[in-house]
Design an enzyme around this catalytic site. Structure first.
Site, PDB file in Angstrom:
ATOM      1  N   ARG A  57       0.827  -1.217   0.000  1.00 39.56           N
ATOM      2  CA  ARG A  57       0.000   0.000   0.000  1.00 39.56           C
ATOM      3  C   ARG A  57       0.858   1.262   0.000  1.00 39.56           C
ATOM      4  O   ARG A  57       0.599   2.170  -0.772  1.00 39.56           O
ATOM      5  CB  ARG A  57      -1.024  -0.015   1.145  1.00 39.56           C
ATOM      6  CG  ARG A  57      -1.859   1.237   1.265  1.00 39.56           C
ATOM      7  CD  ARG A  57      -3.270   0.964   1.766  1.00 39.56           C
ATOM      8  NE  ARG A  57      -3.309  -0.019   2.825  1.00 39.56           N
ATOM      9  CZ  ARG A  57      -2.916   0.191   4.094  1.00 39.56           C
ATOM     10  NH1 ARG A  57      -2.482   1.364   4.454  1.00 39.56           N
ATOM     11  NH2 ARG A  57      -2.985  -0.775   4.977  1.00 39.56           N
ATOM     12  N   TYR A 110     -10.991  23.203 -12.506  1.00 40.39           N
ATOM     13  CA  TYR A 110     -11.482  21.864 -12.815  1.00 40.39           C
ATOM     14  C   TYR A 110     -12.767  21.614 -12.019  1.00 40.39           C
ATOM     15  O   TYR A 110     -12.784  21.676 -10.796  1.00 40.39           O
ATOM     16  CB  TYR A 110     -10.415  20.816 -12.494  1.00 40.39           C
ATOM     17  CG  TYR A 110     -10.850  19.431 -12.856  1.00 40.39           C
ATOM     18  CD1 TYR A 110     -10.984  19.051 -14.184  1.00 40.39           C
ATOM     19  CD2 TYR A 110     -11.162  18.506 -11.878  1.00 40.39           C
ATOM     20  CE1 TYR A 110     -11.416  17.788 -14.530  1.00 40.39           C
ATOM     21  CE2 TYR A 110     -11.596  17.229 -12.214  1.00 40.39           C
ATOM     22  CZ  TYR A 110     -11.718  16.888 -13.539  1.00 40.39           C
ATOM     23  OH  TYR A 110     -12.148  15.633 -13.872  1.00 40.39           O
ATOM     24  N   LYS A 208      -4.021  12.665 -17.982  1.00 43.47           N
ATOM     25  CA  LYS A 208      -4.050  13.516 -19.167  1.00 43.47           C
ATOM     26  C   LYS A 208      -2.723  13.394 -19.933  1.00 43.47           C
ATOM     27  O   LYS A 208      -2.346  12.295 -20.283  1.00 43.47           O
ATOM     28  CB  LYS A 208      -4.405  14.944 -18.748  1.00 43.47           C
ATOM     29  CG  LYS A 208      -5.623  15.020 -17.801  1.00 43.47           C
ATOM     30  CD  LYS A 208      -6.918  14.551 -18.445  1.00 43.47           C
ATOM     31  CE  LYS A 208      -8.069  14.338 -17.462  1.00 43.47           C
ATOM     32  NZ  LYS A 208      -8.384  15.478 -16.610  1.00 43.47           N
TER      33      LYS A 208
END
Ligand SMILES: *Cc1c(COP(=O)(O)O)cnc(C)c1O
Length: 389
Positions: A57, A110, A208
């Site tokens: 993790r 955003y 992106k």
């Protein structure tokens, strides 16, 4: 032995990125290191973990390799952290704050993060003020010395491609005792390195252009100083399990090898399209920081190198109906949300953002891919004509 190109001599970031820091698999000498999938690691007889890896993790070597490339690209002294999405990365910064802390964020940013700040962040006891951060006097008036802990910027910002002066905003934030974080998704480290301009944290939707192929959801943070706040963010990622998985990290690593090639091509194409569309009779306005008439052009020329990014928007003559009809007629562009991939996308933003959006209803957002520029222009030209026919 793993070779680290960075230690040899000063190489251009494009050289380091192309070879993902020059790492070679120590066992086979493979030029592409393997994907590390193990969730757990063997402990030494004396109970120590000499490898530095304990549990998957917080610890994954493939994720760390991608983080080292991003840290290099952003010139991040404290390193980078990858998250399961851009939203996971951004929200970790806010979750590292304390109840009662005050935040200043952009009015136009955003959309999903703005909604999260308005709903979840306030439930956590954070107070948020939204201002037009490109207007430094508004930013100055909004910061409250001693109470404001974070100023959040996005530049160029969705979907108007507003430019905020990072250096000036950092000075304002720091004078008030606040940190500056910058969502630099649309500039990418090819054009802007916010940490070198005084920002404390830089955030990316690695979904992106960093990955660039529309096949990975990923987010990233990188920091200038390895301080208590950065360690809080590491604790948040570890505690909430927001780390990027190894397969996604591998794809991102592969994507970043060609980041410079793609970004330079996409930005050059976006500039050419912006210039031609500005003269198109069916386009009322082009929003692109590379155009001299854009309000952020002068600041963009100072803080962006080698281009103004792959994103632009157009406002269509004839209003919302004509904009939606134009999008309906594209043949090469894909009608889809998101941005930064090798394929060009077109989107009517106002309808996806819904009520309360500050986005003009006649606006179409264009993400420029790597297709031939003339093909892209011809497609928009025929779609605009068909949309007005
Ligand atoms: C896409 C995007 C985000 C969110 O990233 P996800 O990976 O979709 O969670 C944040 N900021 C900007 C500017 C984006 O374009």
């Amino acid at each position: 032995m793993t070779q680290d190109l960075k230690t040899r001599r000063q190489l251009h970031p494009r050289s380091l990125a192309a070879q993902a820091m020059g790492k070679v698999d120590p066992l086979t000498r493979a030029v592409v290191p393997p994907i590390h999938v193990s969730t757990t690691f063997v402990r030494d007889p004396d109970n120590a973990y000499s490898s530095g890896f304990i549990y998957g993790r917080p610890d994954n070597e493939t994720t760390r390799e991608a983080e080292s490339v991003l840290a290099m690209l952003e010139e991040a002294q404290a390193g980078a952290l990858l998250f399961a999405s851009g939203m996971a990365a951004a929200t970790a910064v806010f979750q590292a704050l304390s109840p009662g802390d005050h935040i200043v964020a952009p009015k136009v940013m955003y959309w999903a993060l703005r909604s999260w700040l308005l709903t979840e962040a306030t439930r956590w006891g954070l107070a948020v003020d939204f201002v037009e951060t490109d207007d430094l006097s508004q930013l100055q008036a909004a910061v409250k010395p001693g109470a404001t802990r974070l100023v959040w910027l996005e530049t160029p910002s969705n979907p108007l491609w507003t430019i905020t002066d990072i250096e000036a905003a950092a000075a304002i934030a720091h004078a008030a005792g606040a940190r500056l974080a910058v969502d630099s998704t649309c500039a990418s480290p090819v054009h802007t390195r916010p940490l070198t301009l005084g920002a404390d944290i830089v955030m990316h939707a690695a979904t992106k252009v960093l990955n660039g192929h529309s096949d990975v959801i990923a987010g990233a943070l990188a920091a200038r100083e390895d301080d208590a706040f950065w360690n809080r963010i590491k604790t948040v990622r570890k505690g909430q399990g927001g780390i990027l998985g190894p397969f996604e990290a591998f794809l991102l690593l592969r994507g970043m090898r060609t980041l410079h090639l793609r970004q330079e091509r996409q930005s050059a194409s976006a500039l050419a399209l912006a210039e031609r569309l500005a003269a198109h009779p069916l386009v009322a306005r082009v929003l692109y920081p590379g155009l001299p008439q854009h309000p952020g052009h002068d600041v963009a020329r100072r803080q962006m190198q080698g281009g103004f990014g792959y994103m632009l928007s157009i406002q269509v003559v004839g209003g919302e109906a004509a904009a939606v009809r134009t999008a309906a007629h594209v043949e090469l562009y894909k009608r889809a949300t998101s941005l930064g991939g090798v394929e060009s996308l077109i989107e009517h933003r106002a309808s996806i953002e819904g009520s309360g959006t500050p986005c003009p209803t006649d606006l179409l957002r264009l993400s420029t891919g790597i297709e031939d520029t003339q093909d892209l222009y011809a497609d928009l030209d025929q779609a605009l004509r068909a949309g007005h026919g």
